[in-house]
Write an enzyme that holds these catalytic residues in place. Sequence first.
Site, PDB file in Angstrom:
ATOM      1  N   ASP A   1     -15.196   9.242  -7.047  1.00 28.30           N
ATOM      2  CA  ASP A   1     -16.533   9.469  -7.606  1.00 28.30           C
ATOM      3  C   ASP A   1     -16.904   9.044  -8.965  1.00 28.30           C
ATOM      4  OD1 ASP A   1     -19.053  10.370  -7.520  1.00 28.30           O
ATOM      5  OD2 ASP A   1     -18.686  12.534  -7.850  1.00 28.30           O
ATOM      6  N   HIS A   2     -17.940   8.621  -9.417  1.00 26.45           N
ATOM      7  CA  HIS A   2     -18.609   8.215 -10.486  1.00 26.45           C
ATOM      8  C   HIS A   2     -17.711   7.306 -11.244  1.00 26.45           C
ATOM      9  CE1 HIS A   2     -22.523  10.111 -11.354  1.00 26.45           C
ATOM     10  NE2 HIS A   2     -22.080  11.212 -10.431  1.00 26.45           N
TER      11      HIS A   2
ATOM     12  N   HIS B   1     -27.210  13.908  -6.441  1.00 23.56           N
ATOM     13  CA  HIS B   1     -25.857  14.392  -7.313  1.00 23.56           C
ATOM     14  C   HIS B   1     -26.284  15.644  -8.143  1.00 23.56           C
ATOM     15  CE1 HIS B   1     -23.822  10.285  -7.659  1.00 23.56           C
ATOM     16  NE2 HIS B   1     -24.386  10.307  -6.619  1.00 23.56           N
TER      17      HIS B   1
ATOM     18  N   GLU C   1     -21.530   3.700  -2.529  1.00 22.09           N
ATOM     19  CA  GLU C   1     -22.635   4.288  -3.239  1.00 22.09           C
ATOM     20  C   GLU C   1     -23.034   3.787  -4.454  1.00 22.09           C
ATOM     21  OE1 GLU C   1     -23.718   8.520  -2.497  1.00 22.09           O
ATOM     22  OE2 GLU C   1     -23.725   8.964  -4.587  1.00 22.09           O
TER      23      GLU C   1
ATOM     24  N   LYS D   1     -25.800  21.658 -14.559  1.00 24.11           N
ATOM     25  CA  LYS D   1     -24.624  21.993 -13.641  1.00 24.11           C
ATOM     26  C   LYS D   1     -24.515  23.422 -13.232  1.00 24.11           C
ATOM     27  CE  LYS D   1     -22.808  17.754 -13.989  1.00 24.11           C
ATOM     28  NZ  LYS D   1     -22.924  17.007 -12.961  1.00 24.11           N
TER      29      LYS D   1
END
Length: 492
Positions: free
Chosen positions: A167-168, A347, A272, A314
Amino acid sequence: MKKQIGYFLKEFEKLTTGKYQVYQDSIHQIDTSIFFICRDKDRKQLVIIGKKGICERFEANKIGEINDLDVVICQLSHKNCDTIKDLFSLNPKRCNKKTSFGFGDRLGIATPAHAQAAKDHDLFPIFAQQSVRELSRTQRTFKDALDSAVWGVFESGYHKDFGADADHVKQIDDLLNAAHEGYSMYTLDPSDHVRDIDKMSQKEIAEFYQSHPERRELESKYVGKTFNLSKQKLVMDEESFVKIFVTYIDVIKHVVRCYDALKSVKRDFDLEVSIDETSTPTTPLAHIFIAEELRRKGVDFQTLAPRFIGQWQKGIDYIGDLSILEKEMTIHGEIVKILSGYRLSLHSGSDKFSVYSIFAKCTEGNLHIKTAGTSYLEAIKVIAVKDAVLYRDIHRYALERFEIDRASYHVTTDLNKIPNVDKMSDTDLVKLFDIPDARQLIHITYGSILTAKESGHYLFKDRIFKVLFDNEKLHYEFVKNHMEKHLNLLKI
């Protein structure tokens, strides 16, 4: 078969004098060989009761025999994980559903609970999902994240396909590292290549645009073009195109470089493209430009993550006007239908309960969502319930670290709104997890908490894992219930 397994388990219990607790859902069988996870008071291990040839494929210690079959105990090591993956087809796969969901696991012990939450939902789970930033802050690796997910899948008895998301990722070296470990999904984060035109003068914008070698070709493809949606028309006028071109043209180049690097080492994977880590929302016209240019450059991507309006902080719910967000998501969903062949991704999906049903409706369930820190919060919530002394220690240290750790997050946390833990009763500590500011305090400082050392010893990490191991049933229950709260909102 059940009688045979029951017999072997009873004989194993006799052989080990009842030392081990067997995870019943983990029992697997190949011919006459039986495999299962067990635990004693300190750790989990893999047990095999089987033929010598099977047992010799593992790094194992033989502890006896039952009916001429070897009984061996194996550590949950990387080599043994690779063997388990091969024997039981537990390698991560590409997504085969219209809805997929990423279960981030910062501690590497939540997958059994994630699998319990996912098993009754018609979605494709990504059980190994870690960003490079998370791996760095927890001092883990892509290998660690995938291994822990596979062992968790095996323990839970989950028998459907699942994925693994690097991811990322910003650097090609990190992509290749994840590819070497067998990840099935790669989320590219090209945010370092997004040009912030709000910080550029008109002269700088014009000079960059006019001198760019691709400018004329792309002008002819986009300027003046109309895109018809159900209730409106989107027109790419020259002013809009200049802004989009200057902002995102280097993003396209970077994604192409990353994609080509992946294709050179891995034939089949999900990709992605994340453009959510930006200061401004992704406009519908920018969405179209990025998707169309990536396709024109030959990039086969499966999901695209725009930056939606509002605040996606978050560990707490969405902050913003939901009616405006719904209108925007509807437009982005229509663009996906017009261009087709990929899905929208959301996200910072942890705890965005007010958004889920809107996102599901606007995408017709054709979506991907990522969560990460919310499972960690549930783990620390267990600490608050079961070990008040440890929780207070964690909380105080988090307060010391917060101003440093918040630097890479956009949050509006007000520490003054968090009650003084030294003035709270033990039974009230769990209520902190209902306070957004307290949730963010714990969510954001995870790296500092898990890596803090004094005199060469971890201040909190070992204590955290010990409490969670001793209270595993409660930990799984907290995580499962919290993730089901997310998943139930995706039903349309």
